[in-house]
Write an enzyme that holds these catalytic residues in place. Structure first.
Site, PDB file in Angstrom:
ATOM      1  N   GLU A 117      -6.477  -6.079  -0.286  1.00 49.49           N
ATOM      2  CA  GLU A 117      -6.230  -6.387  -1.696  1.00 49.49           C
ATOM      3  C   GLU A 117      -7.540  -6.727  -2.400  1.00 49.49           C
ATOM      4  O   GLU A 117      -7.762  -6.333  -3.558  1.00 49.49           O
ATOM      5  CB  GLU A 117      -5.244  -7.548  -1.812  1.00 49.49           C
ATOM      6  N   GLU A 139       2.104  -6.690   4.813  1.00 46.69           N
ATOM      7  CA  GLU A 139       2.797  -7.968   4.579  1.00 46.69           C
ATOM      8  C   GLU A 139       4.305  -7.875   4.751  1.00 46.69           C
ATOM      9  O   GLU A 139       4.950  -8.853   5.169  1.00 46.69           O
ATOM     10  CB  GLU A 139       2.482  -8.479   3.166  1.00 46.69           C
TER      11      GLU A 139
END
Length: 706
Positions: A117, A139
């Site tokens: 990210e 995730e």
């Protein structure tokens, strides 16, 4: 700064090097967040004198995800503070990408989760061309979503459809695949070239901005309101529910963030993402999954259940007795890791057939470009099929994988022991027979152990290590090393009928048959299993195992236990299916299901013979509870009886070996997350209604008392 360094060279290029003091990897912990905020503030102050920014790492990996120790500890009543924290982190990343300076992520190693990210907040991403490096946003596999801007940026980068697999499946990729997908812009041969390329790109691209910050930007593939996209999104929730059965909130939340965020500006989309992320992180499901799939798994990899005091050892030569499905699979597991294997069977043709299994697996990998023909040939050379016992001479471990018959296992064990290296290990791949009893067939019981592989061996990660009464600690340590040498996950249990996994698995299939015997419609039973989160319904999985094998185990249990054997409601159903209906399972072509040659399997209509007209249908939740509680309560009994020694092994073993629903965190964690007192009350209610098999074990009573 304790998590990164700030260095500006003569050309005005700043290098932010992530290097958390005293840590093996960099994470998005409090120290990192504080250092990032300070670095971004300094960049803004010095912006007029700067040419660009490089983000890289002094560790072997670039940047791991969030600090899971921090995330798992966040209570639900602390959600507002967590939301503000994640919004602050994202504000810093947003300032970084809108400074008006070119920002490059120099990916010297893996960047997963929050690490990727951060890379997505950079204008250009360069990676070292090492296929061991992994990138992506996994995730969802831990019950969360990419909350540091991952969903918002991936959708704007790839479009809704393009981002689906990366976000909803947590797909990971290597440098080459990332380059092909446009997620990585360039590759470098090594770290020196990596930084050189980064500097060159900055000098050549002074006016850099993210695609979504440029005038005229359009979402790739179109907005949710466009007909083609709307058509795809109309069926997406149903497809998602078919996989999750509503047990996993993370995929549903990710889909919501993707669609809602695609219709608004970047800042609003990012805030939507933070809200959903906060909800997931503070949920029990995420804590269950993180606790087992991350922490417990890492403890096992670090040797938590391995006896201490013995130096690690790698095996070079292993013998496998029996070249059937399991033996052939074990031979493949060894050879694929460079271990020489002697694959013995009663005849040379049978042994050769066992080697053919590896040849077929390799043919598929060659076809997919995953291995060269030369490497495949070298791997096959490691497998020596034979009918001669003398070929086992010098083996450091010999694994017996013959049919579940005590006399046969004893005979092959005695023959093999004569050829075993003096300090070697004898192992049995039995799934149910007590190891202490099998060990009586050899002269070195301290060197005898159980190694329960799961089928198909080439796909299943788990190996259950079973210590017999006389098994030495050194033998256990060597077995643990061997399992890890194969790249598999070991759990360690003590001896007992069915050990842990087979015993608990038997409870699942028996409960399904018991329900059928009560007149519950078969389709409802199967649906209960799926809605609970099990990968396959209890009747379908019984067919796969085969009713014949279940009957053999039942007969063996009755013979071994005699008057102590307690009849189970499933026994009558099993006996009737075989004796009255001649339905023996999928391998025999007929079980609880029919298996038409040109159609999908379907439930056998003859199961109506078990119907009880006039009886009202049970509540679906009662069926779901029965299937989950019967496994969790039997797991608790394994603690009472000393079969299990750690909840870590119980939870990992149940997820990887039994397919127990990952949302629970495992069979032991299921009772904890349910609430010990509430679980005790539910067990008591089930026992009153369905029998003593649901009686609460002492382990659960102690948990409730604490």
């Amino acid at each position: 700064m304790s998590a990164m360094s700030y260095q500006c060279d003569a050309d005005g290029i700043v290098t932010l090097t992530f290097d958390a003091v005293g840590e093996k990897t960099n994470t998005l912990n409090a120290a990192f967040r504080a250092d990032l905020a300070a670095a971004v503030a300094r960049l803004a102050e010095e912006r007029a004198q700067l040419r660009g920014v490089i983000l890289t790492s002094a560790k072997r990996s670039f940047l791991s995800g969030g600090d899971l120790n921090e995330l798992i500890a966040i209570p639900s009543d602390d959600a507002p503070a967590f939301f503000q924290m994640i919004e602050s982190l994202k504000a810093d990343l947003r300032k970084l990408e809108t400074l008006g300076l070119p920002v490059v992520a120099a990916l010297n190693g893996s960047a997963l989760g929050g690490g990727f990210e951060v890379a997505l907040a950079c204008h250009h991403r360069i990676a070292v061309a090492d296929e061991k490096s992994r990138f992506g946003l996994p995730e969802v596999t831990l019950g969360m979503l990419p909350g540091a801007g991952g969903v918002t940026r991936m959708v704007r980068l790839l479009g809704l459809q393009g981002a689906f697999d990366y976000l909803l499946e947590g797909r990971q990729f290597g440098p080459q695949a990332g380059l092909a997908a446009g997620l990585i812009h360039a590759l470098a041969a090594d770290c020196a070239e990596l930084l050189s390329q980064a500097r060159s790109w900055i000098m050549a691209n002074p006016a850099s901005a993210q695609p979504w910050d440029r005038e005229g930007y359009r979402l790739p593939g179109g907005l949710p309101s466009q007909p083609k996209v709307a058509q795809m999104l109309a069926v997406a929730p149903a497809m998602l529910y078919e996989k999750t059965r509503g047990n996993y909130p993370a995929p549903e939340a990710i889909l919501a963030v993707m669609v809602e965020g695609a219709q608004v500006d970047f800042a609003t989309a990012s805030r939507i993402e933070s809200r959903y992320f906060t909800r997931l992180v503070t949920s029990q499901v995420a804590k269950n999954m993180i606790g087992t799939l991350f922490f417990a798994m890492n403890e096992i990899k670090a040797g938590a259940s391995r006896p201490a005091g013995f130096a690690p050892r790698q095996l070079r030569k292993v013998g496998v007795l029996g070249a059937g499905m399991m033996g052939a699979g074990i031979a493949w597991a060894c050879a694929s890791k460079g271990v020489q294997v002697v694959l013995k069977d009663v005849g040379q043709a049978a042994a050769e057939k066992g080697k053919e299994y590896s040849r077929q697996l390799l043919a598929k990998r060659i076809g997919k470009g995953r291995i060269s023909e030369a490497d495949a040939a070298a791997l096959l050379e490691l497998i020596q099929p034979t009918e001669q016992a003398d070929d086992l001479a010098g083996c450091e471990m010999i694994i017996e994988a013959v049919y579940e018959n005590r006399d046969l296992k004893a005979r092959v064990t005695r023959e093999a022991e004569q050829r075993l290296a003096a300090d070697g290990v004898l192992a049995s791949n039995t799934s149910t027979l007590p190891i202490s009893g099998l060990a009586t067939a050899c002269d070195r019981p301290a060197q005898f152990i159980g190694l329960h592989f799961f089928s198909p061996v080439d796909k299943m990660q788990l190996v259950e290590i079973i210590k017999g009464r006389d098994t030495s600690a050194e033998t256990t340590a060597r077995a643990y090393d061997f399992v890890q040498q194969l790249g598999k996950v070991p759990i360690v249990v003590n001896d007992g009928r069915g050990f842990f996994t087979s015993r608990v698995f038997g409870c699942y299939v028996n409960e399904g048959m018991a329900m059928l015997g009560e007149g519950v419609p078969a389709a409802m039973i199967e649906q209960a299993g799926l809605q609970a989160g099990m990968p396959v319904g209890p009747l379908a999985v019984t067919d796969e195992v085969s009713l014949s094998l279940c009957a053999h185990i039942l007969e063996q249990s009755r013979a071994d236990l005699g008057a102590a054997y307690r009849e189970h409601p499933a026994d009558a159903v099993l006996t009737r299916m075989i004796a009255e209906f001649d339905r023996k399972g999928r391998a025999a072509g007929a079980g609880f299901y029919d298996y038409p040659a040109e159609a999908r399997k379907r439930l056998w209509t003859g199961l109506d013979a078990f119907a009880q007209p006039g009886r009202s249908l049970p509540a679906m939740q009662d069926l779901i509870d029965r299937l989950l509680f019967i496994q969790a309560l039997e797991t608790a009994r394994c603690f009472d009886e000393g079969v299990l020694e750690s909840e870590r092994d119980a939870n990992v073993g149940s997820l990887l070996g039994l397919g127990f629903p990952a949302w629970t965190g495992g069979a032991s964690q299921f009772l904890r997350q349910y609430g010990a007192e509430q679980a005790l009350a539910r067990a008591d209610a089930l026992a009153r209604q369905f029998g003593a098999r649901f009686a609460a074990p002492q382990w659960l009573k102690r948990l409730a008392a604490e």
